[in-house]
Design a protein around this motif. Structure first.
Motif, PDB file in Angstrom:
ATOM      1  N   LEU A 362      15.691  35.068   0.335  1.00  0.00           N
ATOM      2  CA  LEU A 362      16.082  36.247  -0.434  1.00  0.00           C
ATOM      3  C   LEU A 362      15.124  36.470  -1.598  1.00  0.00           C
ATOM      4  CD1 LEU A 362      18.148  38.534  -0.906  1.00  0.00           C
ATOM      5  CD2 LEU A 362      19.425  36.935  -2.352  1.00  0.00           C
ATOM      6  N   TYR A 363      14.720  35.382  -2.260  1.00  0.00           N
ATOM      7  CA  TYR A 363      13.770  35.521  -3.366  1.00  0.00           C
ATOM      8  C   TYR A 363      12.438  36.111  -2.896  1.00  0.00           C
ATOM      9  CZ  TYR A 363      16.967  32.117  -5.560  1.00  0.00           C
ATOM     10  OH  TYR A 363      18.076  31.457  -6.037  1.00  0.00           O
ATOM     11  N   THR A 364      12.051  35.847  -1.650  1.00  0.00           N
ATOM     12  CA  THR A 364      10.781  36.414  -1.159  1.00  0.00           C
ATOM     13  C   THR A 364      10.850  37.932  -1.037  1.00  0.00           C
ATOM     14  OG1 THR A 364      11.323  36.235   1.218  1.00  0.00           O
ATOM     15  CG2 THR A 364      10.286  34.312   0.161  1.00  0.00           C
ATOM     16  N   ILE A 365      12.062  38.491  -1.100  1.00  0.00           N
ATOM     17  CA  ILE A 365      12.214  39.944  -1.070  1.00  0.00           C
ATOM     18  C   ILE A 365      12.413  40.497  -2.474  1.00  0.00           C
ATOM     19  CG2 ILE A 365      13.568  41.878  -0.164  1.00  0.00           C
ATOM     20  CD1 ILE A 365      14.442  40.074   2.144  1.00  0.00           C
ATOM     21  N   ILE A 366      13.333  39.909  -3.242  1.00  0.00           N
ATOM     22  CA  ILE A 366      13.722  40.523  -4.515  1.00  0.00           C
ATOM     23  C   ILE A 366      13.142  39.822  -5.740  1.00  0.00           C
ATOM     24  CG2 ILE A 366      15.869  41.382  -3.510  1.00  0.00           C
ATOM     25  CD1 ILE A 366      17.381  39.215  -5.056  1.00  0.00           C
ATOM     26  N   ASN A 367      12.583  38.611  -5.549  1.00  0.00           N
ATOM     27  CA  ASN A 367      11.992  37.875  -6.671  1.00  0.00           C
ATOM     28  C   ASN A 367      10.676  37.234  -6.225  1.00  0.00           C
ATOM     29  OD1 ASN A 367      15.228  37.422  -7.486  1.00  0.00           O
ATOM     30  ND2 ASN A 367      13.859  37.809  -9.204  1.00  0.00           N
ATOM     31  N   GLN A 368       9.723  38.065  -5.851  1.00  0.00           N
ATOM     32  CA  GLN A 368       8.464  37.524  -5.341  1.00  0.00           C
ATOM     33  C   GLN A 368       7.680  36.797  -6.437  1.00  0.00           C
ATOM     34  OE1 GLN A 368       6.399  40.727  -3.233  1.00  0.00           O
ATOM     35  NE2 GLN A 368       7.416  40.067  -1.366  1.00  0.00           N
ATOM     36  N   ASP A 369       7.684  37.322  -7.663  1.00  0.00           N
ATOM     37  CA  ASP A 369       6.986  36.641  -8.751  1.00  0.00           C
ATOM     38  C   ASP A 369       7.622  35.281  -9.034  1.00  0.00           C
ATOM     39  OD1 ASP A 369       5.242  38.729  -8.995  1.00  0.00           O
ATOM     40  OD2 ASP A 369       6.295  39.673 -10.679  1.00  0.00           O
ATOM     41  N   LYS A 370       8.942  35.236  -9.011  1.00  0.00           N
ATOM     42  CA  LYS A 370       9.638  33.963  -9.196  1.00  0.00           C
ATOM     43  C   LYS A 370       9.282  32.993  -8.069  1.00  0.00           C
ATOM     44  CE  LYS A 370      12.502  34.073 -12.831  1.00  0.00           C
ATOM     45  NZ  LYS A 370      11.777  35.100 -13.567  1.00  0.00           N
ATOM     46  N   THR A 371       9.188  33.496  -6.853  1.00  0.00           N
ATOM     47  CA  THR A 371       8.828  32.652  -5.720  1.00  0.00           C
ATOM     48  C   THR A 371       7.477  31.997  -5.962  1.00  0.00           C
ATOM     49  OG1 THR A 371      10.143  33.935  -4.148  1.00  0.00           O
ATOM     50  CG2 THR A 371       8.338  32.634  -3.245  1.00  0.00           C
ATOM     51  N   THR A 372       6.539  32.756  -6.485  1.00  0.00           N
ATOM     52  CA  THR A 372       5.230  32.193  -6.816  1.00  0.00           C
ATOM     53  C   THR A 372       5.370  31.087  -7.857  1.00  0.00           C
ATOM     54  OG1 THR A 372       4.083  34.253  -6.286  1.00  0.00           O
ATOM     55  CG2 THR A 372       2.954  32.717  -7.751  1.00  0.00           C
ATOM     56  N   ASP A 373       6.197  31.318  -8.875  1.00  0.00           N
ATOM     57  CA  ASP A 373       6.437  30.293  -9.895  1.00  0.00           C
ATOM     58  C   ASP A 373       7.055  29.042  -9.272  1.00  0.00           C
ATOM     59  OD1 ASP A 373       5.417  31.797 -11.966  1.00  0.00           O
ATOM     60  OD2 ASP A 373       7.371  32.508 -12.656  1.00  0.00           O
ATOM     61  N   PHE A 374       8.002  29.238  -8.356  1.00  0.00           N
ATOM     62  CA  PHE A 374       8.650  28.086  -7.723  1.00  0.00           C
ATOM     63  C   PHE A 374       7.619  27.247  -6.969  1.00  0.00           C
ATOM     64  CE2 PHE A 374      12.725  30.855  -7.313  1.00  0.00           C
ATOM     65  CZ  PHE A 374      13.004  30.644  -8.656  1.00  0.00           C
TER      66      PHE A 374
END
Length: 979
Positions: A362-374
């Motif tokens: 879900l983050y890869t759709i709505i929180n892509q920047d956060k996904t990069t941080d993760f």
């Protein structure tokens, strides 16, 4: 009971005559803030383990009330059934199954009393009512009945504000408690001025070395900093009382900053984030940020409960992972050293066994920047601690859960085009996760599965490693690393070695036989928080190959039907995580989450639609117990978000989402790239749950899946609904497919019949899940020869086997057969637990000795029972020595017996003591796993019968965590030897 909170919240925030349908004609804007539909009290009842307090999306601080000090349903510190608040602490976990956090508890009160009241005596805890409680994103308020104090809380990312409204200007105190919750390793409070204190708290719980620093500034001067006596054995563990000088009885504010780095970090966090801002300003900022997070998906629906469930899920899915970095870029790494980076935000609390399935997709759709941080965080943790996280907490590896599920998170993101990190380093870390020798990986790599006797939870680990390996293969293929693609494509098929074709379940392989007796309902050490029902459908990377093993699509279809109508009870070990049962489908625990969608793979999408709708409407409610299991850091909520929108990521790394059934009239993704993806419906109702037809971007969509690019590129997905199953997406070319067609392996053969420990002789039958293979065997290191028919073993023998197909060989598997003296037998007068049967009735005389890991099946276990066993030697023999072994692992409730006695007899009726009774048990706490051999010696005497009586400990000691749950000890015994 429906919560009053949602209605009250809406009335408090809005005075509007617009109905839901009018307010959402444009799904990208609303008249009512979406935070009005968030109910943080969902999940605080039942076994949801959520907290209702104030926090920010993915924030470091979780400022929330604490109503429960311990116990499984106190993992978050709060439970809806409680009626007393002990105080308000600044760190909490959302929906986990293990307790931790609850740091720096502060409680306003009207007199100094350092007793928290948990013992029933007067203390600073206070009664409260949910009628006087308000929980909103970024804000919490409660009235304390016992002291007539109103408490309000709000936060920024790393800091927060308490607001206390006292009934009078007299006797205004705040207790600052550094003893609360876990064991204190070291702590200190320093008074800086009449309006500021600062300090630190180092503690041990799930995280063995958690470090937190804090700075507290008060709006009013305080005097009389009273201090409680230190907690015995816990350095610096104390409580202090601040007495406020407030003659005009204004609200008292406490501003607090926290840091895992140092006190200076806490100061900077507080100054930069809150500084001179007022309570209302901080609250408004927090709620504005929450509103922005919720607007990433805007739904249109007339059912307020549906909207509340959806936006509460959107809220829950953003509560973790948690920021773990100060405003200046410093953070405490997995090596416990201080590092600095401003290139990305660094996080902790990765519940990856749960969240890789749906939350991270879900983050890869709505929180892509956060996904990069993760992912950058994963790489940093790999550099600091040597491995990527499995379940990390506060710079600690917890050693919890299985798999290496940072791997699929990276692969899924990479294959979706999220690549703003060191890709080569990430791939190196992924391979490192898969090439260690710990947690069963050594056996997994050598044999193509994990034997029961080598590692606990062997079936689950084999299956999850195989999926993780498939994601490595997909990323390797994309990177052009063809050797790695071959290696990990082969390993992705190792699930085949856990499949028993006779029972059609995934089973443990014990010395290359199937673990027995077998009960698919039994929760035992072969599976992780599950049984065979709940893990036997876990092959998301190769549903086609799995279907072939079963015997075709009809067989998978039938087995899924059986799953959902099986009796909804389990046997064996009590597993609190197995909840939300529909038959043996357990929605309250993650291994089941993809199963309803498997009907699509067998051309039966209408069955997926039925089951998904049932789960959405029956297992998610706008109630405190509205989540059917632990919320698990967003995974339960992510399932709801995806499924209510109409699709689900069955196989992260494939880029496909499998269509279920939409719950809402309309929903729109507002993507970070500025585009929108909208899902809409015609004829949707509680009866019209079936898809009659679908369109993607105006063109007919006849397949029951969509691709990630369809969403990210923006567009429309439209469903026409009906009240009857339709023929939509039922043809072979319209169904989803995951399959491995390259680098096929030859599965290893197994022993289908034959006793590993036998009397006289045993017939051995070999078999393989692939009926087209040739199988070869060797006895006692002789040359291998083709297996053509069963053979007989009549003495202790080493058997080696392998299979071959198309020139591809399986691993060579060897099994030692043991011959039991045919004249010796054993009678057990007490019953062992099947999941710890040790090999059956002859386990104590079979010559196979237990190892230090009780979960590997070599020990015989008795819970809350004595062991009474009589060995018949077959004839009278001279006996001078009897020995037997016991295991102790106190954290798993396994204790030595209190005493062991040995008796001898010639007639089986009259028994005489052999040696003195041995006192064995040690009730002193121990973290060690120990094996103790008990000896009984005497001058040689004639006996035929030897009786052993080992007395249980019974109720656990008072110091044990299980004592308050009326826990009863286990007795683990193995191998009686008589000389």
């Amino acid at each position: 009971m429906k919560l009053k909170l949602t209605a009250l919240f809406i009335l408090q925030l809005f005075i509007s005559s617009c109905n839901d349908k009018t307010e959402n004609n444009n799904p990208t804007t609303t008249e009512k803030p979406l935070i009005a539909y968030v109910n943080p009290l969902i999940g605080t009842g039942g076994h949801g383990h959520t907290y209702p307090g104030a926090t920010m999306p993915f924030g470091m601080m979780q400022l929330s009330p604490d109503t429960r000090l311990e116990g499984w349903d106190g993992c978050s510190g709060y439970h809806y059934s409680d009626s007393y608040i002990y105080g308000f602490s600044h760190t909490h976990l959302s929906g986990t199954g293990v307790s931790d956090y609850g740091d720096v508890l502060i409680m306003p009160t009207n007199k100094v009393n350092f007793n928290n009241g948990a013992d029933g005596k007067p203390g600073y805890r206070a009664h409260f009512s949910h009628d006087n409680e308000v929980a909103q994103p970024g804000y919490y308020k409660v009235h304390l009945d016992s002291t007539n104090i109103d408490v309000e809380l709000t936060v920024s990312k790393r800091s927060g504000i308490h607001k206390y409204s006292f009934p009078t200007a007299e006797n205004q105190y705040a207790i600052v408690d550094l003893i609360h919750r876990d064991k204190v390793l070291d702590a200190k409070i320093t008074k800086i001025s009449n309006t500021q204190i600062e300090g630190y708290r180092f503690s041990e719980a799930w995280a063995k070395d958690q470090r937190l620093y804090f700075v507290i500034k008060t709006s009013h001067t305080f005097s009389d900093v009273l201090q409680s006596p230190p907690q015995q054995g816990q350095k610096g563990a104390q409580k202090i009382a601040l007495k406020f000088n407030n003659p005009n009885n204004q609200p008292v504010y406490l501003k607090i900053g926290i840091s895992a780095v140092d006190i200076e970090g806490a100061r900077k966090n507080l100054k930069e984030e809150i500084g001179e801002h007022t309570f209302e300003e901080v609250k408004n900022t927090a709620q504005d940020i929450w509103e922005k997070q919720l607007k990433k998906i805007v739904i249109q629906d007339n059912d307020v409960d549906n909207k509340t469930n959806f936006y509460t899920s959107m809220y829950h899915v953003a509560l973790a992972p948690n920021l773990f970095q100060d405003v200046d870029g410093r953070y405490r790494g997995m090596d416990m050293k201080i590092h600095t980076t401003k290139d990305f935000d660094y996080y902790t609390v990765f519940s990856l066994w749960d969240t890789y399935r749906a939350a991270h997709p879900l983050y890869t759709i709505i929180n892509q920047d956060k996904t990069t941080d993760f992912i950058n965080t994963f790489i940093a943790k790999y550099n600091e601690g040597g491995i990527m996280p499995i379940w990390d907490l506060s710079a600690n590896y917890t050693g919890c859960m299985i798999g290496y599920h940072a791997v699929p998170v990276i692969a899924d993101a990479y294959l979706k085009g999220i690549k703003n990190y060191d890709v080569d380093k990430a791939f190196e870390a992924m391979k490192h996760s898969a090439t260690r020798d710990k947690l069963g990986l050594k056996s997994y790599k050598q044999f193509g599965y994990i034997p029961v006797e080598e590692e606990s939870e062997s079936v689950s680990k084999t299956l999850e490693y195989a999926y993780d390996d498939w994601t490595i293969a997909q990323m390797a293929k994309s990177l052009g690393k063809l050797d790695d693609y071959k290696t990990y494509s082969e390993r992705a098929q190792y699930y085949k070695n856990s499949f028993d074709p006779e029972t059609q379940f995934m089973r443990g392989r014990y010395r290359n036989t199937w673990f027995a007796p077998f009960d698919p309902y039994e929760v035992n050490f072969n599976y992780t928080e599950a049984n065979a029902w709940q893990y036997s459908f876990y092959v998301p990377q190769d549903v086609s190959g799995f279907t072939t093993l079963l015997g075709g699509k009809d067989k998978l279809d039938a087995n899924l039907d059986k799953l959902f109508v099986a009796k909804d009870q389990t046997s064996g070990r009590h597993q609190v995580d197995i909840t939300g049962l529909i038959g043996q489908y357990a929605h309250g625990n993650e291994p089941s989450h993809h199963m309803a969608y498997l009907y699509n793979f067998v051309n039966k999408p209408h069955k997926t639609q039925e089951k998904v709708y049932q789960i959405l409407t029956e297992l998610y409610k706008n109630n405190p117990d509205g989540i059917s299991g632990n919320e698990d850091c967003g995974q339960m909520s992510a399932w709801y978000i995806f499924s209510s929108l109409g699709f689900y990521p069955v196989t992260p790394g494939s880029n496909d989402y499998i269509i279920g059934t939409p719950l809402f009239e309309k929903a729109t993704f507002n993507l970070e790239n500025g585009k929108q993806f909208t899902i809409s419906t015609d004829n949707l109702s509680s009866k019209n749950i079936y898809i009659a037809s679908a369109e993607l971007n105006g063109s007919p969509l006849n397949q029951s899946f969509i691709n990630h690019s369809d969403i990210i590129n923006g567009g429309t997905l439209h469903f026409k609904m009906t009240d009857q199953p339709s023929t939509w997406a039922t043809k072979d070319n319209q169904v989803p497919k995951t399959e491995i067609t390259e680098h096929l392996i030859t599965p290893a053969p197994f022993i289908a019949k034959g006793d590993i420990a036998f009397k006289g002789q045993t017939e051995v039958v070999l078999d393989n899940v692939d009926k087209q293979v040739a199988t070869y065997y060797s006895l006692d290191n002789q040359s291998f020869k083709p297996y053509q028919q069963p053979f007989t073993i009549s003495k202790a023998t080493l058997l080696q086997v392998y299979s071959e197909k198309n020139g591809i060989k399986s691993a060579i598997i060897q099994t030692q057969f043991y011959k039991i003296d045919p004249n010796i037998s054993i009678k057990l007068e007490t019953e062992y637990a099947n999941q710890y049967n040790g090999g059956g009735n002859n386990a104590l005389i079979d010559g196979i000795y237990g190892t230090q890991d009780f979960r590997t099946g070599t020990w015989q276990g008795y819970q809350d029972k004595d062991l009474i066993a009589t060995v018949d030697l077959g004839s009278v023999k001279q006996v001078n020595l009897v020995t037997l072994n016991f295991l102790q692992e106190q954290r798993s409730w396994i204790f030595y017996p209190t005493q062991v006695s040995c008796f001898g007899s010639t007639d089986g009726i009259n028994f005489n003591p052999i040696d003195t009774t041995k006192s064995v048990n040690s009730t002193q706490p121990s973290e060690d796993t120990e094996i103790k051999k008990v000896f009984f010696k005497q001058v040689s005497k004639p006996y035929r019968y030897i009786k052993i009586i080992a007395k249980k400990l019974g109720k656990l000691p008072e110091w044990h965590l299980g004592y308050k749950h009326d826990g009863r000890s286990w007795l683990f015994v193995d191998e009686i030897t008589i000389k």
